[in-house]
Design a protein around this motif. Structure first.
Motif, short mmCIF file in Angstrom:
data_model
loop_
_atom_site.label_atom_id
_atom_site.label_comp_id
_atom_site.label_asym_id
_atom_site.label_seq_id
_atom_site.Cartn_x
_atom_site.Cartn_y
_atom_site.Cartn_z
N SER A 152 -31.31 -19.04 46.15
CA SER A 152 -30.84 -17.65 46.09
C SER A 152 -29.71 -17.41 47.10
O SER A 152 -28.74 -16.71 46.82
N MET A 195 -26.33 -19.48 46.04
CA MET A 195 -25.47 -18.90 45.00
C MET A 195 -24.33 -18.09 45.61
O MET A 195 -23.27 -17.96 45.01
N ARG A 196 -24.56 -17.59 46.82
CA ARG A 196 -23.52 -16.81 47.52
C ARG A 196 -22.76 -17.67 48.53
O ARG A 196 -21.55 -17.53 48.67
N MET A 226 -36.11 -19.73 37.37
CA MET A 226 -35.16 -18.96 38.18
C MET A 226 -34.42 -17.85 37.44
O MET A 226 -34.06 -16.84 38.02
N ALA A 227 -34.16 -18.04 36.16
CA ALA A 227 -33.23 -17.17 35.44
C ALA A 227 -33.54 -15.67 35.54
O ALA A 227 -32.62 -14.87 35.74
N MET A 232 -32.04 -13.77 38.54
CA MET A 232 -30.59 -13.83 38.72
C MET A 232 -29.95 -12.72 37.90
O MET A 232 -30.50 -12.30 36.88
N ASN A 233 -28.78 -12.25 38.33
CA ASN A 233 -28.05 -11.34 37.46
C ASN A 233 -27.36 -12.15 36.37
O ASN A 233 -27.28 -13.39 36.44
N THR A 234 -26.84 -11.48 35.37
CA THR A 234 -26.31 -12.18 34.20
C THR A 234 -25.13 -13.08 34.57
O THR A 234 -25.00 -14.20 34.05
N GLN A 288 -24.62 -14.60 37.41
CA GLN A 288 -25.17 -15.79 38.07
C GLN A 288 -25.81 -16.73 37.06
O GLN A 288 -25.65 -17.95 37.15
N PHE A 289 -26.52 -16.17 36.09
CA PHE A 289 -27.14 -16.98 35.04
C PHE A 289 -26.08 -17.78 34.29
O PHE A 289 -26.24 -18.98 34.06
N PHE A 338 -24.54 -20.47 37.00
CA PHE A 338 -25.35 -21.49 37.66
C PHE A 338 -26.44 -22.09 36.77
O PHE A 338 -26.76 -23.27 36.93
N TYR A 339 -27.03 -21.29 35.90
CA TYR A 339 -28.23 -21.75 35.19
C TYR A 339 -27.93 -22.29 33.79
O TYR A 339 -28.35 -23.38 33.42
#
Length: 386
Positions: free
Chosen positions: A203, A206-207, A245-246, A249-251, A253-254, A257-258
């Motif tokens: 988490s 991602m930033r 994880m999905a 996460m916000n869309t 990020q999804f 990353f995912y």
């Protein structure tokens, strides 16, 4: 097996074969599962004791099989989280609490500054850096590490063989659907989150380390594909993937990353000729259009969501399962529980592509009224005929 049991097993097996091939089965297949902890408690046995006494699992599985009538075995023995091997290895990743529940604490084996080493050679980094941090038994001298690993593998294989033999006997005793040996793996970002960097670590990454996180997911992709590939490559050999994880996460990020590596891993299994079973944890309603892009039919067991929208978006391509709220089995009357099952069957069964299942496995005996669960599965088995 007597002739009636053989016939029952063949009929149950055919239900799933038809679904996997996009055909209409004779009726809605019925699943409902208990974790080993809940199953042991239901059989009136001590959870911690049975986890250490492999031979007692057969009686637990038989006790459950005589009461909960479903099409696939409602409880599998605890092979993956075998307490013997984790004790030998001195695991920090999987631990047993005082009641006997086997749990996964929030731990990590890789620091963010070590991403370059991991990306360059994830297999070597796992062996040389991550495993010694997560397992005290692999942080000894080279000789002691080898001895501990050998002992852990030996006790794991011995227990797995014994439990596998008993499980096969249960399958035939109760005429459960026969399955082709498949595999287990994870979406790459979930794998990085589980033991490599932890949920909280990913988490933050991602930033703070976005490119390295994406590169790490790509780096482990071949390992996870290889892990999931089973000995048999047919649509009946299913690769099981729980998705973690999905939903957190916000869309954006999804998408970043995912999704890319998740889509690749699913496509790889279908290219190899295998099927995929997903446990779609938490709420994926934002991502239904993405799921529709995946090759199919995939079995998607949803924990939460609107069944009408899920059926509308995915029902013509994928196999929908889950969505029956386990919570009402504890709080509502037997008739209310049956009424909810009827509601879901009426929405999800038309046209096929549906397996009845509760939204998650029964984690503890105190979380459900087993009489309600038995009544629900009995109802669906009779009502869900095409």
């Amino acid at each position: 097996m007597n002739s009636e049991t053989v016939k029952l097993q063949e009929e149950r097996t055919q239900l799933f074969k038809d679904l996997y091939r996009g055909q209409m089965p004779k009726r809605v297949p019925v699943r409902a599962g208990l974790t080993s902890e809940a199953g042991i408690a239901y059989a009136g046995k001590d959870i911690k004791t049975v986890h250490w006494r492999t031979a007692e699992f057969y009686d637990v599985m038989a006790y459950l099989g005589e009461r909960l009538i479903v099409d696939s075995a409602p409880m599998k023995p605890h092979v993956m989280r075998n307490p013997y091997r984790y004790q030998v290895l001195g695991a920090k990743t999987i631990v047993m609490n005082k009641e006997g529940y086997v749990q996964h604490p929030e731990v990590h084996g890789l620091e963010p500054e070590e991403y370059p080493d991991f990306i360059a050679d994830p297999h070597r980094c796992i062996l040389e850096t991550i495993l010694p941090r997560l397992y005290e038994g692999l942080n000894q001298s080279p000789v002691q590490n080898a001895l501990n690993l050998t002992k852990a593998y030996k006790v794991y294989k011995d227990q797995a063989m014994a439990l596998g033999a008993d499980y096969a006997k249960i399958i035939d005793r109760f005429g459960y659907a026969k399955s082709v040996p498949g595999g287990f793996t994870e979406a790459p970002l979930d794998y990085v989150a589980d033991f490599i960097r932890s949920f909280s670590g990913v988490s933050k990454d991602m930033r703070r380390h976005p490119q390295e996180l994406m590169d790490a997911a790509e780096a482990v992709l071949p390992i996870l594909i290889n892990q999931g590939l089973g000995p048999v490559r047919t649509i009946d050999a299913r690769v099981f993937m729980p998705l973690h994880m999905a939903p957190f996460m916000n869309t954006k990020q999804f998408e970043k990353f995912y999704w890319p590596t998740f889509k690749k891993i699913v496509e790889a299994f279908y290219a190899a000729g295998m099927g995929v079973d997903l446990f779609v944890e938490q709420d994926w309603m934002r991502y239904l259009d993405y799921l529709k892009e995946l090759p199919g039919p995939i079995v998607m067991r949803f924990e939460y969501g609107d069944p009408k929208i899920i059926k509308e978006k995915l029902g013509d391509k994928h196999i929908v399962s889950g969505l029956y709220p386990i919570s009402i089995l504890k709080t509502e009357s037997k008739q209310a529980c049956i009424d909810k099952a009827k509601e879901l069957v009426d929405i999800l069964a038309p046209g096929g592509g549906y397996i009845f299942d509760i939204d998650k496995e029964v984690l503890s005996l105190g979380s459900v009224n087993m009489d309600n669960l038995i009544a629900v599965t009995n109802f669906v088995r009779e009502y869900g005929v095409y």
